[in-house]
Design an enzyme around this catalytic site. Structure first.
Site, mmCIF file in Angstrom:
data_model
loop_
_atom_site.group_PDB
_atom_site.id
_atom_site.type_symbol
_atom_site.label_atom_id
_atom_site.label_comp_id
_atom_site.label_asym_id
_atom_site.label_seq_id
_atom_site.Cartn_x
_atom_site.Cartn_y
_atom_site.Cartn_z
ATOM 1 N N GLY A 12 0.774 -1.239 0.000
ATOM 2 C CA GLY A 12 0.000 0.000 0.000
ATOM 3 C C GLY A 12 0.803 1.285 0.000
ATOM 4 C CG ASN A 14 1.756 3.167 -5.836
ATOM 5 O OD1 ASN A 14 2.101 4.168 -6.472
ATOM 6 N ND2 ASN A 14 2.406 2.012 -5.920
ATOM 7 C CG LEU A 84 -1.610 -8.411 -6.768
ATOM 8 C CD1 LEU A 84 -0.616 -9.337 -6.084
ATOM 9 C CD2 LEU A 84 -0.937 -7.666 -7.920
ATOM 10 C CG LEU A 86 -9.461 -10.624 -14.680
ATOM 11 C CD1 LEU A 86 -8.390 -9.839 -15.430
ATOM 12 C CD2 LEU A 86 -9.758 -11.933 -15.393
ATOM 13 C CG HIS A 103 1.766 -3.511 -15.363
ATOM 14 N ND1 HIS A 103 1.343 -4.638 -14.701
ATOM 15 C CD2 HIS A 103 2.839 -3.876 -16.101
ATOM 16 C CE1 HIS A 103 2.132 -5.646 -15.033
ATOM 17 N NE2 HIS A 103 3.040 -5.215 -15.878
HETATM 18 C C1 GAR Z 1 3.325 -1.404 -7.493
HETATM 19 O O1 GAR Z 1 4.641 -1.354 -7.982
HETATM 20 C C2 GAR Z 1 2.355 -1.634 -8.640
HETATM 21 O O2 GAR Z 1 2.752 -1.068 -9.847
HETATM 22 C C3 GAR Z 1 2.351 -3.122 -8.738
HETATM 23 O O3 GAR Z 1 2.378 -3.577 -7.415
HETATM 24 C C4 GAR Z 1 3.128 -2.634 -6.613
HETATM 25 C C5 GAR Z 1 2.299 -2.339 -5.378
HETATM 26 O O4 GAR Z 1 3.048 -1.611 -4.435
HETATM 27 N N1 GAR Z 1 1.185 -3.586 -9.432
HETATM 28 C C6 GAR Z 1 1.191 -4.669 -10.215
HETATM 29 O O5 GAR Z 1 2.176 -5.378 -10.374
HETATM 30 C C7 GAR Z 1 -0.138 -4.953 -10.906
HETATM 31 N N2 GAR Z 1 0.027 -5.919 -11.944
HETATM 32 P P1 GAR Z 1 2.325 -0.918 -3.204
HETATM 33 O O6 GAR Z 1 1.337 -1.933 -2.603
HETATM 34 O O7 GAR Z 1 3.418 -0.593 -2.255
HETATM 35 O O8 GAR Z 1 1.603 0.287 -3.720
#
Ligand code: GAR
Length: 188
Positions: A12, A14, A84, A86, A103
């Site tokens: 989390g 982001n 993650l 769909l 992504h």
């Molecule tokens: C992020 O880097 C995002 O781009 C990726 O998961 C990470 C989550 O980080 N998403 C994917 O790979 C989707 N296919 P976070 O939970 O620290 O935000």
């Protein structure tokens, strides 16, 4: 005022960044966080940020009740931030062009089922790519294949590892995801 719902599965960071970016902006509110993983640290972050967080299982995710609930809550934009699963058709139908994802690679390369988080960076480093980056895109019924809204790239350096690349990609994500979300909330 635009209301966001942020979907998460993991750490989390982001979510944290987006919440901090909009904290002083009265035009954008994070109405809730939806999490599919009861062990995700994102749940703790939502609590600390005072954002209501709902933990859902697969059946709840697939049920149209979730669309109804988000429509009732007048959500304007669903933001996937390290989410993650769909996205089911009922959500896509209820929120046309109002679900976006980030992504951690330059789609269409390194996308699709199984390409998430560190697995993406491992594949990019193993392939000795010159560049990687981020893709922000609309979500459709397939993994990582909706229309692209924004991309930014970064060069791989001598000795780059999946971890060092992940750090670079996160920096790009933290800079651009909130800005793209802000622009979409103004345009819509
Ligand atoms: C992020 O880097 C995002 O781009 C990726 O998961 C990470 C989550 O980080 N998403 C994917 O790979 C989707 N296919 P976070 O939970 O620290 O935000």
């Amino acid at each position: 005022m635009k209301r966001l719902s942020i979907f998460v599965s993991g750490g989390g960071t982001n979510l944290q960044r987006i919440a901090e970016y909009f904290a002083e902006n009265p035009e954008v509110e994070i109405a809730n966080v939806i999490c599919n993983n009861p062990n995700a640290y994102a749940i703790e972050r939502a609590k600390n940020l005072n954002i209501p967080c709902k933990i859902i299982n697969r059946a709840e995710f697939k049920s149209e009740e979730l669309s109804k609930e988000l429509l009732n809550q007048k959500i304007d934009l669903i933001v996937l931030a390290g989410f993650l699963w769909l996205v089911p058709q009922h959500l896509i139908d209820a929120f046309p062009n109002k679900i976006i994802n980030i992504h951690p690679a330059l789609l269409p390369k390194y996308g699709g089922k199984g390409f998430y988080g560190e697995h993406v960076h491992e594949a990019v480093v193993a392939a000795k790519e010159e560049y990687s980056g981020i893709t922000i895109h609309y979500v459709n019924e397939h993994y990582d294949s909706g229309d692209i809204i924004f991309q930014a790239k970064v060069a791989l350096e001598e000795g780059e590892t999946p971890d060092s690349l992940a750090a670079k990609i996160h920096t790009l994500e933290y800079k651009h995801y909130p800005e793209v979300i802000e622009k979409l909330t103004i345009d819509n």
